[in-house]
Design an enzyme around this catalytic site. Structure first.
Site, PDB file in Angstrom:
ATOM      1  N   ARG A  41       0.868  -1.181   0.000  1.00 23.14           N
ATOM      2  CA  ARG A  41       0.000   0.000   0.000  1.00 23.14           C
ATOM      3  C   ARG A  41       0.899   1.222   0.000  1.00 23.14           C
ATOM      4  NH1 ARG A  41      -5.578  -1.301   1.957  1.00 23.14           N
ATOM      5  NH2 ARG A  41      -5.577  -3.534   2.424  1.00 23.14           N
ATOM      6  N   THR A 101      -0.175  -4.667   7.794  1.00 24.35           N
ATOM      7  CA  THR A 101      -1.121  -4.952   6.719  1.00 24.35           C
ATOM      8  C   THR A 101      -2.528  -4.632   7.195  1.00 24.35           C
ATOM      9  OG1 THR A 101      -2.036  -6.652   5.245  1.00 24.35           O
ATOM     10  CG2 THR A 101      -1.341  -7.380   7.432  1.00 24.35           C
ATOM     11  N   ALA A 102      -3.365  -4.190   6.265  1.00 26.08           N
ATOM     12  CA  ALA A 102      -4.792  -4.073   6.540  1.00 26.08           C
ATOM     13  C   ALA A 102      -5.529  -5.225   5.878  1.00 26.08           C
ATOM     14  CB  ALA A 102      -5.329  -2.737   6.039  1.00 26.08           C
ATOM     15  N   SER A 103      -4.758  -6.243   5.438  1.00 24.51           N
ATOM     16  CA  SER A 103      -5.326  -7.435   4.817  1.00 24.51           C
ATOM     17  C   SER A 103      -6.221  -7.039   3.643  1.00 24.51           C
ATOM     18  CB  SER A 103      -6.079  -8.257   5.860  1.00 24.51           C
ATOM     19  OG  SER A 103      -6.521  -9.473   5.328  1.00 24.51           O
ATOM     20  N   HIS A 104      -7.500  -7.453   3.696  1.00 21.95           N
ATOM     21  CA  HIS A 104      -8.412  -7.195   2.582  1.00 21.95           C
ATOM     22  C   HIS A 104      -9.204  -5.909   2.758  1.00 21.95           C
ATOM     23  CE1 HIS A 104     -10.811  -9.201   5.662  1.00 21.95           C
ATOM     24  NE2 HIS A 104     -11.837  -8.536   5.185  1.00 21.95           N
TER      25      HIS A 104
END
Length: 500
Positions: free
Chosen positions: A71, A119-122
């Site tokens: 990101r 991470t914010a994953s999905h």
């Protein structure tokens, strides 16, 4: 010393640049997630690092792997987190751009007990977060997250000398080489690799080729942190639709879709039909129970009821345990019971030795699926799916509900269903057989159908799943005539992200 975090700071102000902003709601049940800017700033991330470093010292550790997803702001988040970890006296091993399972693999590869994966994953762009653990292959659960929250919000961290930072090369290559050993295909397969322009695009195509996939068709594998096509989430209908379209266009044997941090895997079969992860898990359990008699499998409460009644699992002596939804819960239960594998409907798969290291990894799941197909050379994936007993399971549907009230709303719904069952009530004419309250409420009906309502662990949402043993129309009725009206009586419950 860094000031105690505040929750009232506003972006584009001098105070925002001078004090840590950390909203309490970002501390979830098994990881941490915030909207970057409105809910946490870089000084707040540094405070998180100080708190995490203090906590892992309490646990007798100091060596920690850090990595970040693709990101635009994730590297900055990781660097702020690292400042805090080093200030807390930690030995930080930075593996760079990574999937969550690459960071988990690095714990084994580098002999590091702890991990902090940025991470914010999905979650959609704008979100950030950290997945953390201090005992491989496990990640934090409610107890650990509660202690971390107290340290960070109370400014209870301790700075220590001796912190260090090392940038480690080669972990991603060793991860790909390792995961590729999980299968060596003899059967020629044409496979769609769908990555939604997320981090997995840097890993999945190469790993699948090394597994022996004859033709890997790359779909949105170019890294682009704007996610121009759709959010990389193989549980969302938009990504599944594109995967199905690609299967039909290319005549592929299947499509494998990976989420933003690569710890989940979604599947579309050769007919362009999506197979939810709980059904894929049941197919894998059938396959693996032939090779590993009397195996134990862990599944989450959102998963199909077919595990409890499947004749092949019974014939092979398999045991299935339903447990709390959440990657940390299923991972921990799989390790605790020494289960062969754990499956979560959201697409997290956990394989213990000899199939994996016990953590959730989308590519390890992909290898298990490909190995299953290799052991059934005369069957297509759709044939294996059609061999399952019939059950009609909904998408995972999530109406908006603020973090501050979602648990209270679900507690009320649990109380309603518990009272209904105690009074001998029915749902669409069927008696209630069992009310499972280990995680929200799962109401099992006499014909094998069920409905689930629980609070999301990582977003301001409630989670709804229904399954019918009768028909697709009945499945829709369970949602539209039972669950949706029941939740709709509560003004705190908002619009759904998707509906059947």
């Amino acid at each position: 010393m860094l000031p105690i975090p505040r929750s009232d700071l506003i972006p584009n102000t001098a105070e925002f640049e001078s004090f840590p902003l950390v909203k309490a709601t970002g501390f979830r049940e098994y990881d941490a997630r915030w909207l970057f800017g409105p809910e946490i700033n870089l000084l707040g991330i540094e405070a998180l690092g100080l708190g995490l470093g203090t906590y892992i010292h309490e646990l007798g550790q100091k060596r920690i792997v850090v990595g970040h997803d693709y990101r635009s702001y994730s590297m900055s988040i990781k660097q702020a987190l690292t400042i805090g970890l080093v200030a807390a006296g930690c030995e930080v091993l930075d593996i760079g751009l990574a999937l969550s399972p690459v960071a988990y693999f690095a714990q084994f590869d580098l002999d590091a007990p702890c991990v902090a994966m940025v991470t914010a994953s999905h979650n959609e762009n704008g979100w950030t977060g950290v997945k953390m653990g201090a005992q491989k292959p496990l990640t934090f659960g409610p107890v650990e997250m509660g202690r971390l929250k107290d340290i960070v919000l109370g400014g209870q961290w301790k700075q220590r000398p001796g912190g260090s930072l090392a940038h480690i090369e080669g972990v991603s290559e060793r991860y790909i080489a390792d995961v590729a050993t999980r299968v060596s295909l003899k059967r020629p397969l044409r496979v769609i690799a769908a990555c939604g322009n997320g981090t997995a695009g840097h890993y999945a195509p190469e790993a699948l080729r090394r597994m022996g996939v004859a033709e890997v068709i790359e779909m949105d594998c170019k890294l682009d942190y704007n996610f121009p096509r759709y959010n990389p989430n193989p549980e969302d209908h938009e990504m599944l639709h594109e995967m199905a379209k690609a299967v039909r266009e290319h005549g592929a044997d299947l499509a494998l879709g990976f989420d933003g941090d690569g710890d989940r895997c979604g599947v579309v079969d050769d007919e362009g039909e999506e197979i939810f992860a709980d059904k894929i898990g049941l197919m894998l359990a059938r396959d693996l129970s032939e090779l590993h008699k009397d195996a134990t499998f862990i599944v989450d409460v959102k998963s199909t009821g077919l595990y409890a009644t499947d004749p092949i699992l019974k014939a092979n002596g398999a045991t299935t345990v339903y447990w709390k939804t959440g990657h940390s819960y299923i991972k921990r239960k799989t390790a605790e019971l020494g289960a062969l594998a754990g499956f979560e409907k959201s697409g997290h798969f956990f394989f213990n030795s000899p199939l994996g290291y016990g953590y959730d990894c989308g590519l390890t799941a992909a290898a298990a699926i490909l190995a299953m197909m290799d052991r059934n050379p005369d069957k297509k994936l759709s044939d294996l799916k059609k061999a399952l007993p019939i059950a009609y399971t909904s998408l995972t549907m999530s109406p908006h509900c603020p973090d501050e009230v979602k648990y209270g709303v679900v507690e009320d719904v649990v109380a309603e269903y518990t009272a209904l069952a105690a009074a001998g009530g029915t749902i669409l004419g069927r008696k209630i057989l069992e009310v499972i309250t280990v995680n929200g409420v799962r109401v099992a009906l006499e014909d094998g159908s069920w409905v689930l309502v629980r609070a999301s662990s990582n977003k301001p949402e409630i989670v709804v799943v229904v399954e019918s043993s009768q028909s697709e129309a009945d499945m829709r009725a369970l949602f539209r005539e039972e669950v949706k009206p029941r939740l709709g009586k509560r003004p705190q419950v908002g619009a759904y992200n998707q509906e059947i």
